[in-house]
Scaffold this motif. Structure first.
Motif, short mmCIF file in Angstrom:
data_model
loop_
_atom_site.label_atom_id
_atom_site.label_comp_id
_atom_site.label_asym_id
_atom_site.label_seq_id
_atom_site.Cartn_x
_atom_site.Cartn_y
_atom_site.Cartn_z
N ALA A 241 54.10 85.58 26.57
CA ALA A 241 54.98 86.14 25.54
C ALA A 241 55.24 87.62 25.82
CB ALA A 241 54.36 85.95 24.15
N LYS A 242 54.17 88.36 26.09
CA LYS A 242 54.30 89.81 26.35
C LYS A 242 55.13 90.08 27.59
CE LYS A 242 51.00 92.40 28.07
NZ LYS A 242 49.69 93.02 28.26
N PHE A 243 54.83 89.39 28.70
CA PHE A 243 55.57 89.59 29.94
C PHE A 243 57.06 89.25 29.78
CE2 PHE A 243 51.57 88.40 32.61
CZ PHE A 243 51.04 89.66 32.41
N SER A 244 57.35 88.35 28.84
CA SER A 244 58.73 87.92 28.63
C SER A 244 59.49 88.79 27.64
CB SER A 244 58.75 86.47 28.13
OG SER A 244 58.13 85.62 29.07
N GLY A 245 58.81 89.78 27.10
CA GLY A 245 59.46 90.68 26.15
C GLY A 245 59.32 90.26 24.71
N PHE A 246 58.37 89.38 24.42
CA PHE A 246 58.16 88.89 23.06
C PHE A 246 56.69 89.02 22.67
CE2 PHE A 246 61.88 86.68 24.70
CZ PHE A 246 62.79 86.84 23.67
N PRO A 247 56.13 90.24 22.67
CA PRO A 247 54.72 90.38 22.31
C PRO A 247 54.46 89.84 20.91
CG PRO A 247 55.81 92.52 22.30
CD PRO A 247 56.79 91.52 22.87
N GLY B 165 50.57 88.80 36.31
CA GLY B 165 51.95 88.81 36.77
C GLY B 165 52.76 90.00 36.33
N ASN B 166 53.81 90.19 37.05
CA ASN B 166 54.75 91.24 36.73
C ASN B 166 55.81 90.68 35.79
OD1 ASN B 166 53.54 93.08 38.53
ND2 ASN B 166 54.61 92.12 40.21
N PRO B 167 56.20 91.44 34.79
CA PRO B 167 57.29 90.97 33.92
C PRO B 167 58.55 90.69 34.75
CG PRO B 167 56.24 92.90 33.00
CD PRO B 167 55.69 92.73 34.39
N VAL B 168 59.22 89.63 34.39
CA VAL B 168 60.45 89.24 35.08
C VAL B 168 61.59 90.07 34.55
CG1 VAL B 168 62.07 87.36 35.47
CG2 VAL B 168 59.65 86.92 35.51
N ALA C 203 64.55 80.63 27.65
CA ALA C 203 64.87 80.95 29.04
C ALA C 203 63.88 81.96 29.62
CB ALA C 203 66.30 81.49 29.14
N GLN C 204 63.56 83.00 28.84
CA GLN C 204 62.62 84.01 29.31
C GLN C 204 61.23 83.42 29.52
OE1 GLN C 204 63.01 87.19 30.23
NE2 GLN C 204 65.19 87.10 29.89
N ILE C 205 60.80 82.60 28.60
CA ILE C 205 59.46 81.99 28.69
C ILE C 205 59.40 81.06 29.90
CG2 ILE C 205 57.78 80.48 27.56
CD1 ILE C 205 58.11 83.39 26.34
N TYR C 206 60.38 80.18 30.05
CA TYR C 206 60.38 79.25 31.18
C TYR C 206 60.40 80.00 32.51
CZ TYR C 206 61.55 75.47 27.90
OH TYR C 206 61.54 74.56 26.89
N ALA D 232 52.65 84.40 20.93
CA ALA D 232 51.84 83.44 21.68
C ALA D 232 51.98 82.02 21.13
CB ALA D 232 50.37 83.86 21.66
N ARG D 233 51.95 81.87 19.84
CA ARG D 233 52.06 80.52 19.25
C ARG D 233 53.41 79.89 19.54
NH1 ARG D 233 48.45 79.86 13.98
NH2 ARG D 233 46.84 81.34 14.57
N HIS D 234 54.43 80.71 19.58
CA HIS D 234 55.77 80.21 19.91
C HIS D 234 55.80 79.69 21.35
CE1 HIS D 234 56.52 82.75 16.43
NE2 HIS D 234 57.63 82.07 16.23
N VAL D 235 55.11 80.40 22.24
CA VAL D 235 55.03 79.96 23.63
C VAL D 235 54.32 78.61 23.69
CG1 VAL D 235 54.05 80.45 25.92
CG2 VAL D 235 55.10 82.29 24.58
N GLY D 236 53.23 78.47 22.96
CA GLY D 236 52.50 77.20 22.92
C GLY D 236 53.37 76.06 22.42
#
Length: 103
Positions: A27-33, A100-103, A6-9, A36-40
């Motif tokens: 990943a970082k903006f979503s709170g998961f620094p 971007g700004n973190p959501v 949900a955070q990534i989307y 990156a591979r998980h985002v991919g």
């Protein structure tokens, strides 16, 4: 849907037309620094026709990570938004990066 997805989307949906971000930044903006591979992987599982602008996410070098027809499809989507993309899939992060700004 789990919290990570949900955070990534949500974050990817914030990338403006004509801009790109990297898997690591999302990943970082979503709170998961460091995820990156998980985002991919998450972007790779989106169904055909998804409204999430997955094509605006590239690797840390400003390259499309996909190959073959998938690279061509992502490149065409980016070109349609006015983003200059080389034949090999290289994008100028200096010019097109969304800070971007973190959501």
């Amino acid at each position: 849907m789990d919290d990570f997805s949900a955070q990534i989307y949500t974050q990817v949906h914030q990338i403006p037309y004509g801009k790109v971000s990297t898997y690591g930044e999302i990943a970082k903006f979503s709170g998961f620094p460091g995820y990156a591979r998980h985002v991919g992987r998450l972007m790779a599982t989106l169904p055909e026709g998804s409204k999430i602008p997955w094509h605006r996410v590239v690797n840390a070098k400003g390259m499309i990570s996909l190959t073959g027809n998938d690279l061509i499809r992502q490149r065409e989507k980016l070109l349609a938004e006015g983003i200059d993309v080389s034949e090999s899939g290289k994008i100028s992060l200096r010019h097109y990066r969304w800070n971007g700004n973190p959501v």
